[in-house]
Design an enzyme around this catalytic site. Structure first.
Site, PDB file in Angstrom:
ATOM      1  N   ARG A 147       0.841  -1.187   0.000  1.00  0.00           N
ATOM      2  CA  ARG A 147       0.000   0.000   0.000  1.00  0.00           C
ATOM      3  C   ARG A 147       0.882   1.244   0.000  1.00  0.00           C
ATOM      4  NH1 ARG A 147      -2.027  -3.504   3.959  1.00  0.00           N
ATOM      5  NH2 ARG A 147      -4.127  -4.332   3.539  1.00  0.00           N
ATOM      6  N   LYS A 171      -2.267  -2.332   7.955  1.00  0.00           N
ATOM      7  CA  LYS A 171      -3.449  -1.987   8.743  1.00  0.00           C
ATOM      8  C   LYS A 171      -3.387  -2.657  10.109  1.00  0.00           C
ATOM      9  CE  LYS A 171      -6.573  -1.192   4.840  1.00  0.00           C
ATOM     10  NZ  LYS A 171      -7.855  -1.571   4.200  1.00  0.00           N
ATOM     11  N   HIS A 241      -3.030   2.545  -5.787  1.00  0.00           N
ATOM     12  CA  HIS A 241      -3.716   1.277  -5.561  1.00  0.00           C
ATOM     13  C   HIS A 241      -3.830   0.470  -6.850  1.00  0.00           C
ATOM     14  CE1 HIS A 241      -5.171  -0.299  -1.802  1.00  0.00           C
ATOM     15  NE2 HIS A 241      -6.149  -0.926  -2.406  1.00  0.00           N
ATOM     16  N   ARG A 244      -1.011  -1.781  -6.977  1.00  0.00           N
ATOM     17  CA  ARG A 244      -1.254  -2.915  -6.063  1.00  0.00           C
ATOM     18  C   ARG A 244      -2.148  -3.947  -6.757  1.00  0.00           C
ATOM     19  NH1 ARG A 244      -1.401  -4.348  -0.532  1.00  0.00           N
ATOM     20  NH2 ARG A 244      -3.429  -4.970   0.311  1.00  0.00           N
ATOM     21  N   HIS A 267      -3.714  -9.247   3.222  1.00  0.00           N
ATOM     22  CA  HIS A 267      -5.162  -9.376   3.396  1.00  0.00           C
ATOM     23  C   HIS A 267      -5.458 -10.324   4.560  1.00  0.00           C
ATOM     24  CE1 HIS A 267      -6.108  -8.266  -1.065  1.00  0.00           C
ATOM     25  NE2 HIS A 267      -5.997  -7.198  -0.295  1.00  0.00           N
ATOM     26  N   TYR A 276      -9.026 -10.917  -7.406  1.00  0.00           N
ATOM     27  CA  TYR A 276      -8.014 -10.861  -8.467  1.00  0.00           C
ATOM     28  C   TYR A 276      -8.060 -12.087  -9.365  1.00  0.00           C
ATOM     29  CZ  TYR A 276      -6.351  -6.978  -5.708  1.00  0.00           C
ATOM     30  OH  TYR A 276      -6.278  -5.795  -5.013  1.00  0.00           O
TER      31      TYR A 276
END
Length: 295
Positions: A147, A171, A241, A244, A267, A276
């Protein structure tokens, strides 16, 4: 309603203590304060009917499904907190359903367009420290799928130059180690050796990426860089993004394991990464339709 407001602030502090992202806490707080104000203005009890009335009003005013889904998630989490605290007799959030979101496939740049961008950036970075820094930023974003906030948070000590690894903080303050390839390694080595010392000033932080003023490079600066480069391609103007998304899709195109891609992207759920696979399948179908004689 005063007790609800007090518990709301306690709930937000609890989320912060659990390490939730600041943006998530901010949006939860905004949504839930809006709900409390709505219930007060309509003289409604803080219950499921009040929530449904509030969400219906937002929908009627043109609120997007994604907005309603986010607000519903905030209510469910807060309702659970209120029930556990003994403030409400029933966890009404369990009966609150989120609207089904239309699945939008992420925008992905082609491998060819990204190769062309990086070739141009490599050429102009020969003697320009800022251009060298920008090349490192682009190589790491596309090369690792990190990110943009993770990129901007990298310090020199986070880079393992010997093993081509970099530590990023994602995160919830979760850290993970990411490998990077030889192109990124070459760019980083040249920048750290020649470019960064020219940008560094006595008050510079230990950040890997430094701006022309010797400060840590910010998200906006990287966004502007990526948007300007992608604008010249068929992808059109898009932010970091997209790199990414592109990294994940291209990895799967070339046979990477889905769980490996999940770990790379950081994730929490494999389901988040699975979008994806849909992108890869759509690209495969397009190639088939264009190239196969029996299509």
């Amino acid at each position: 309603m005063e007790r609800i407001s007090i518990e709301l602030e306690a709930f937000l502090r609890h989320l912060a203590a659990r390490g939730l992202a600041a943006n998530t806490i901010k949006s939860y707080g905004s949504d839930l304060r809006e709900l409390v104000e709505y219930a007060q203005s309509k003289k409604l009890a803080f219950d499921l009917e009040a929530v449904r009335d509030w969400l219906f009003a937002i929908s009627k005013a043109g609120g997007a499904k994604s907005t309603l889904a986010r607000k519903s998630a905030a209510v469910r989490a807060f309702s659970s907190h209120l029930f556990e605290a003994g403030v409400i007799p029933v966890d009404f959030g369990l009966r609150l359903k989120s609207p089904k979101l239309d699945q939008v496939l992420p925008k992905v740049a082609t491998e060819k367009s990204l190769d062309e961008i990086l070739d141009r950036m490599r050429t102009r970075s020969q003697d320009d420290p800022i251009a060298q820094m920008e090349l490192v930023a682009f190589e790491l974003l596309y090369g690792t799928g990190m990110r943009v906030s993770e990129l901007c948070g990298i310090d020199l000590a986070d880079v393992d130059f010997a093993r081509n690894l970099v530590m990023v903080t994602g995160k919830g303050s979760k850290q993970r180690m990411l490998p990077y390839g030889h192109y990124a390694a070459e760019a980083i080595e040249r920048y750290v050796r020649f470019g960064r010392p020219k940008l560094q000033i006595p008050t510079s932080p230990e950040a890997l990426l430094l701006s022309s003023r010797g400060k840590r490079v910010g998200v906006r600066q990287v966004y502007s860089l990526v948007a300007n480069e992608l604008e010249r391609t068929s992808t059109g103007k898009a932010g970091p993004h997209t790199l990414r998304h592109s990294a994940a899709t291209h990895l799967l195109d070339h046979g990477a394991d889905l769980r490996a891609v999940q770990e790379l992207l950081g994730h929490a759920s494999l389901g988040t990464t699975q979008i994806y696979t849909h992108v890869s399948i759509e690209r495969l179908k397009t190639s088939f339709d264009q190239a196969h004689p029996r299509a």
